[in-house]
Scaffold this motif. Structure first.
Motif, PDB file in Angstrom:
ATOM      1  N   PHE A   1      96.144  87.303  35.501  1.00 49.62           N
ATOM      2  CA  PHE A   1      96.861  88.373  36.032  1.00 49.62           C
ATOM      3  C   PHE A   1      95.774  88.810  36.846  1.00 49.62           C
ATOM      4  CE2 PHE A   1      95.366  90.046  32.525  1.00 49.62           C
ATOM      5  CZ  PHE A   1      94.772  90.803  31.868  1.00 49.62           C
ATOM      6  N   LYS A   2      94.288  88.455  36.611  1.00 51.45           N
ATOM      7  CA  LYS A   2      93.286  88.663  37.649  1.00 51.45           C
ATOM      8  C   LYS A   2      92.025  88.268  38.516  1.00 51.45           C
ATOM      9  CE  LYS A   2      90.565  90.340  33.243  1.00 51.45           C
ATOM     10  NZ  LYS A   2      90.236  91.512  32.865  1.00 51.45           N
ATOM     11  N   SER A   3      92.636  86.822  37.834  1.00 49.75           N
ATOM     12  CA  SER A   3      91.662  86.132  38.401  1.00 49.75           C
ATOM     13  C   SER A   3      92.452  84.932  39.638  1.00 49.75           C
ATOM     14  CB  SER A   3      90.694  85.669  37.726  1.00 49.75           C
ATOM     15  OG  SER A   3      90.184  86.473  37.285  1.00 49.75           O
ATOM     16  N   ASP A   4      91.834  84.403  40.653  1.00 46.76           N
ATOM     17  CA  ASP A   4      92.378  82.965  41.055  1.00 46.76           C
ATOM     18  C   ASP A   4      90.877  82.256  41.607  1.00 46.76           C
ATOM     19  OD1 ASP A   4      93.406  81.222  41.791  1.00 46.76           O
ATOM     20  OD2 ASP A   4      94.803  81.977  43.772  1.00 46.76           O
ATOM     21  N   LYS A   5      90.332  80.954  40.434  1.00 44.67           N
ATOM     22  CA  LYS A   5      89.128  80.395  41.390  1.00 44.67           C
ATOM     23  C   LYS A   5      89.584  80.047  41.080  1.00 44.67           C
ATOM     24  CE  LYS A   5      87.439  82.930  37.556  1.00 44.67           C
ATOM     25  NZ  LYS A   5      86.409  82.811  36.654  1.00 44.67           N
ATOM     26  N   VAL A   6      88.642  78.497  42.059  1.00 43.93           N
ATOM     27  CA  VAL A   6      88.706  77.561  41.736  1.00 43.93           C
ATOM     28  C   VAL A   6      86.672  76.665  41.758  1.00 43.93           C
ATOM     29  CG1 VAL A   6      90.072  77.174  44.041  1.00 43.93           C
ATOM     30  CG2 VAL A   6      87.903  76.777  44.421  1.00 43.93           C
ATOM     31  N   TYR A   7      86.400  75.346  41.158  1.00 48.22           N
ATOM     32  CA  TYR A   7      85.768  75.053  41.285  1.00 48.22           C
ATOM     33  C   TYR A   7      85.776  73.515  41.359  1.00 48.22           C
ATOM     34  CZ  TYR A   7      81.222  74.674  39.180  1.00 48.22           C
ATOM     35  OH  TYR A   7      79.684  74.467  38.435  1.00 48.22           O
ATOM     36  N   TYR A   8      84.492  73.116  42.006  1.00 46.10           N
ATOM     37  CA  TYR A   8      84.653  71.640  42.416  1.00 46.10           C
ATOM     38  C   TYR A   8      83.109  71.024  42.313  1.00 46.10           C
ATOM     39  CZ  TYR A   8      88.462  73.971  45.286  1.00 46.10           C
ATOM     40  OH  TYR A   8      88.970  74.051  45.687  1.00 46.10           O
ATOM     41  N   ALA A   9      83.772  70.286  41.465  1.00 39.68           N
ATOM     42  CA  ALA A   9      82.046  69.358  41.047  1.00 39.68           C
ATOM     43  C   ALA A   9      82.293  67.823  41.573  1.00 39.68           C
ATOM     44  CB  ALA A   9      81.977  69.405  39.276  1.00 39.68           C
ATOM     45  N   GLU A  10      80.673  67.652  42.556  1.00 36.68           N
ATOM     46  CA  GLU A  10      80.999  66.032  42.751  1.00 36.68           C
ATOM     47  C   GLU A  10      79.319  65.153  42.310  1.00 36.68           C
ATOM     48  OE1 GLU A  10      82.725  66.499  46.967  1.00 36.68           O
ATOM     49  OE2 GLU A  10      81.003  66.822  47.238  1.00 36.68           O
ATOM     50  N   LEU A  11      80.054  64.126  42.009  1.00 38.76           N
ATOM     51  CA  LEU A  11      78.965  62.913  41.682  1.00 38.76           C
ATOM     52  C   LEU A  11      78.345  62.391  42.752  1.00 38.76           C
ATOM     53  CD1 LEU A  11      76.474  61.783  39.358  1.00 38.76           C
ATOM     54  CD2 LEU A  11      78.444  60.538  38.649  1.00 38.76           C
ATOM     55  N   CYS A  12      77.503  62.075  43.388  1.00 39.86           N
ATOM     56  CA  CYS A  12      76.690  61.505  44.102  1.00 39.86           C
ATOM     57  C   CYS A  12      75.610  60.742  45.048  1.00 39.86           C
ATOM     58  CB  CYS A  12      76.692  62.421  46.318  1.00 39.86           C
ATOM     59  SG  CYS A  12      77.851  63.805  46.116  1.00 39.86           S
ATOM     60  N   LYS A  13      75.559  59.747  44.900  1.00 37.89           N
ATOM     61  CA  LYS A  13      74.596  59.109  44.837  1.00 37.89           C
ATOM     62  C   LYS A  13      74.339  59.492  45.885  1.00 37.89           C
ATOM     63  CE  LYS A  13      72.946  53.988  44.301  1.00 37.89           C
ATOM     64  NZ  LYS A  13      72.565  53.619  45.212  1.00 37.89           N
ATOM     65  N   ILE A  14      72.236  59.314  46.108  1.00 30.94           N
ATOM     66  CA  ILE A  14      71.882  59.293  46.942  1.00 30.94           C
ATOM     67  C   ILE A  14      71.943  57.889  48.022  1.00 30.94           C
ATOM     68  CG2 ILE A  14      69.378  60.279  48.133  1.00 30.94           C
ATOM     69  CD1 ILE A  14      69.661  62.143  45.474  1.00 30.94           C
ATOM     70  N   PRO A  15      72.050  58.025  49.288  1.00 29.83           N
ATOM     71  CA  PRO A  15      71.814  56.234  49.723  1.00 29.83           C
ATOM     72  C   PRO A  15      70.213  55.804  49.343  1.00 29.83           C
ATOM     73  CG  PRO A  15      72.676  57.859  51.286  1.00 29.83           C
ATOM     74  CD  PRO A  15      71.848  58.763  50.083  1.00 29.83           C
ATOM     75  N   LYS A  16      70.305  54.812  49.709  1.00 30.89           N
ATOM     76  CA  LYS A  16      69.023  53.830  49.431  1.00 30.89           C
ATOM     77  C   LYS A  16      67.852  53.942  48.850  1.00 30.89           C
ATOM     78  CE  LYS A  16      69.419  52.892  54.488  1.00 30.89           C
ATOM     79  NZ  LYS A  16      68.178  53.023  55.961  1.00 30.89           N
ATOM     80  N   SER A  17      68.755  54.480  47.227  1.00 26.42           N
ATOM     81  CA  SER A  17      68.216  55.263  46.203  1.00 26.42           C
ATOM     82  C   SER A  17      69.319  54.967  45.141  1.00 26.42           C
ATOM     83  CB  SER A  17      67.774  56.457  46.041  1.00 26.42           C
ATOM     84  OG  SER A  17      69.213  57.230  45.318  1.00 26.42           O
ATOM     85  N   ASN A  18      68.712  54.595  44.114  1.00 22.39           N
ATOM     86  CA  ASN A  18      69.218  54.942  42.181  1.00 22.39           C
ATOM     87  C   ASN A  18      69.343  55.927  42.342  1.00 22.39           C
ATOM     88  OD1 ASN A  18      70.108  52.240  42.167  1.00 22.39           O
ATOM     89  ND2 ASN A  18      67.541  51.415  41.487  1.00 22.39           N
ATOM     90  N   LEU A  19      70.205  57.121  42.926  1.00 19.36           N
ATOM     91  CA  LEU A  19      68.913  58.515  42.128  1.00 19.36           C
ATOM     92  C   LEU A  19      70.686  58.917  42.509  1.00 19.36           C
ATOM     93  CD1 LEU A  19      65.462  59.365  43.019  1.00 19.36           C
ATOM     94  CD2 LEU A  19      66.657  58.093  40.831  1.00 19.36           C
ATOM     95  N   TRP A  20      70.997  60.087  41.562  1.00 15.19           N
ATOM     96  CA  TRP A  20      72.259  60.969  42.245  1.00 15.19           C
ATOM     97  C   TRP A  20      71.867  62.062  41.698  1.00 15.19           C
ATOM     98  CZ3 TRP A  20      76.613  57.420  41.437  1.00 15.19           C
ATOM     99  CH2 TRP A  20      76.401  55.467  41.303  1.00 15.19           C
ATOM    100  N   ASN A  21      72.742  62.847  42.207  1.00 16.60           N
ATOM    101  CA  ASN A  21      72.969  63.999  42.553  1.00 16.60           C
ATOM    102  C   ASN A  21      74.770  65.049  42.160  1.00 16.60           C
ATOM    103  OD1 ASN A  21      70.611  64.815  43.033  1.00 16.60           O
ATOM    104  ND2 ASN A  21      71.350  65.044  45.425  1.00 16.60           N
ATOM    105  N   ILE A  22      74.162  66.269  41.812  1.00 16.44           N
ATOM    106  CA  ILE A  22      75.651  66.652  40.905  1.00 16.44           C
ATOM    107  C   ILE A  22      75.564  68.058  42.048  1.00 16.44           C
ATOM    108  CG2 ILE A  22      76.886  67.909  39.206  1.00 16.44           C
ATOM    109  CD1 ILE A  22      74.146  65.645  38.278  1.00 16.44           C
ATOM    110  N   ASN A  23      77.070  67.849  42.684  1.00 13.12           N
ATOM    111  CA  ASN A  23      77.261  69.121  43.343  1.00 13.12           C
ATOM    112  C   ASN A  23      77.710  70.244  43.241  1.00 13.12           C
ATOM    113  OD1 ASN A  23      74.941  68.304  45.500  1.00 13.12           O
ATOM    114  ND2 ASN A  23      76.673  66.981  46.476  1.00 13.12           N
TER     115      ASN A  23
END
Length: 144
Positions: A14-36
């Motif tokens: 009744f008092k909030s309307d929020k969104v949350y997006y999470a993404e698991l992304c691979k960094i190009p030309k590497s074996n490393l990842w980010n969580i945006n």
């Protein structure tokens, strides 16, 4: 960055309307990842960031990603209906582009152009805008 997994959540009472997006992304030309992530009130500019301070190997990044998503679900967030995901993704990219302006990685004119492209009805134009934002985001990461 190559988007591997995304989770779109919302919280409404009744008092909030929020969104949350999470993404698991691979960094190009590497074996490393980010969580945006991006979050905020629905239909407003979102606050965004990267959950991990440094890019991580997949197993660690996946664990951080699942912990993040589960923490939001435990707080009462619900998964967003898939019919809304495309529009939410556009908003998330728009929010990332706004942050790039704030940090001087793109100009106001570039932001205006890329935002118009994001809201295009042509899927190829939308994809091009996403690639442009991802390229600038990669440059930002390389400079930090």
């Amino acid at each position: 960055m190559e988007l591997i997994q995304t989770t779109n959540l919302h919280y409404y009472d009744f008092k909030s309307d929020k969104v949350y997006y999470a993404e698991l992304c691979k960094i190009p030309k590497s074996n490393l990842w980010n969580i945006n992530f991006a979050y905020g009130r629905r239909n407003n500019t979102l606050i965004h960031g990267v959950k991990n301070g440094q890019p991580l190997p997949y197993n660690k990044a996946a664990a951080v990603y699942m912990t993040l998503v589960n923490s939001k679900l435990n707080k009462g967030y619900k998964r967003t209906d898939l019919s809304l995901v495309a529009n939410n993704r556009t908003r998330a990219y728009s929010s990332f582009a706004a942050a790039l302006v704030n940090e001087k990685y793109i100009t106001e004119d570039e932001y205006t152009t890329v935002t118009r492209m994001l809201y295009s009805t042509d899927p190829e134009t939308v994809k091009l805008a996403e690639v442009l934002i991802e390229t600038k985001e990669k440059l930002r990461w390389e400079q930090n």
